[in-house]
Scaffold this active site. Structure first.
Site, PDB file in Angstrom:
ATOM      1  N   LYS A 263      36.098  51.055  47.354  1.00 42.58           N
ATOM      2  CA  LYS A 263      35.060  51.189  46.324  1.00 42.58           C
ATOM      3  C   LYS A 263      35.027  49.972  45.413  1.00 42.58           C
ATOM      4  CE  LYS A 263      32.669  54.576  43.791  1.00 42.58           C
ATOM      5  NZ  LYS A 263      31.360  54.131  44.202  1.00 42.58           N
TER       6      LYS A 263
ATOM      7  N   GLY B 144      42.521  48.359  42.722  1.00 39.20           N
ATOM      8  CA  GLY B 144      43.037  47.768  43.962  1.00 39.20           C
ATOM      9  C   GLY B 144      41.997  46.936  44.684  1.00 39.20           C
ATOM     10  N   CYS B 145      40.767  47.408  44.691  1.00 36.19           N
ATOM     11  CA  CYS B 145      39.692  46.688  45.385  1.00 36.19           C
ATOM     12  C   CYS B 145      39.340  45.401  44.645  1.00 36.19           C
ATOM     13  CB  CYS B 145      38.475  47.592  45.547  1.00 36.19           C
ATOM     14  SG  CYS B 145      38.837  49.040  46.582  1.00 36.19           S
ATOM     15  N   SER B 146      39.395  45.438  43.331  1.00 37.32           N
ATOM     16  CA  SER B 146      39.141  44.230  42.543  1.00 37.32           C
ATOM     17  C   SER B 146      40.234  43.199  42.772  1.00 37.32           C
ATOM     18  CB  SER B 146      39.038  44.566  41.054  1.00 37.32           C
ATOM     19  OG  SER B 146      37.919  45.391  40.808  1.00 37.32           O
TER      20      SER B 146
ATOM     21  N   ALA C 208      39.745  41.757  46.358  1.00 42.23           N
ATOM     22  CA  ALA C 208      38.600  40.830  46.385  1.00 42.23           C
ATOM     23  C   ALA C 208      38.954  39.531  45.671  1.00 42.23           C
ATOM     24  CB  ALA C 208      37.379  41.486  45.735  1.00 42.23           C
TER      25      ALA C 208
END
Length: 170
Positions: free
Chosen positions: A47, A52-54, A57
């Site tokens: 998401k 974690g995704c930030s 990325a």
């Protein structure tokens, strides 16, 4: 995304040729066949704008020039909308495009949808996964159940190993 018989095709495995597909990205339509002759890193994440995704990325963005020097294209993929992706990309100043997969066609192709526990409930979600595809369009390496710390360095090492090899099979 357009592809033939997505419901009947099992998830790709290393050694399989990735079928041509068209997907919507933050940089316009992507035709996988246009990437022929390049190494491709596809990383699936749950998401936009989550911690974690930030971090993941941001790690890919920090290493992006190294991926480019090694001849690789990088794309992040989630089920989020293009609008959400555009905001996430702008917020983190991501130099690579994000692919929107709201119908889960790519998620299904690569077999990344799993039942996960979230706050004590079972939910369907993307299992953080990364795939390396060689210049001939063959899936040569996969990372599943990815833990973010150190992951991008592992992927970059594999890309560098592939960079000198036309077929790049592990």
């Amino acid at each position: 995304m357009e592809q033939t018989s997505p419901a009947t095709r099992p998830a790709l495995q290393p050694g399989d040729t990735v079928p041509d597909f068209t997907a919507e990205t933050t940089s316009g339509p992507l035709h996988f066949s246009d990437l022929n002759g390049k190494l491709v890193v596809l990383y699936f994440y749950p998401k936009d704008s989550t911690p974690g995704c930030s971090t993941e990325a941001g790690d890919f963005a920090a290493a992006w020039q190294d991926f480019v020097k090694a001849g690789a294209e990088v794309y992040g993929i989630s089920r989020d909308s293009l609008k959400s992706h555009a905001s996430f990309r702008q917020k983190l100043t991501l130099p690579f495009a994000l692919i929107s997969d709201p119908d889960e066609a790519l998620c299904s192709l690569f077999g990344v949808i799993r039942m996960k526990n979230m706050y004590g409930k079972q939910v369907r979600g993307i299992e953080r996964s990364t795939f390396l595809i060689n210049r001939a369009g063959v899936l040569v390496k996969e990372w599943r159940k990815v833990k973010v710390p150190g992951h991008v360095a592992d992927v970059l090492a594999a890309v560098r190993e592939c960079h000198g090899s036309p077929s790049c099979a592990f």
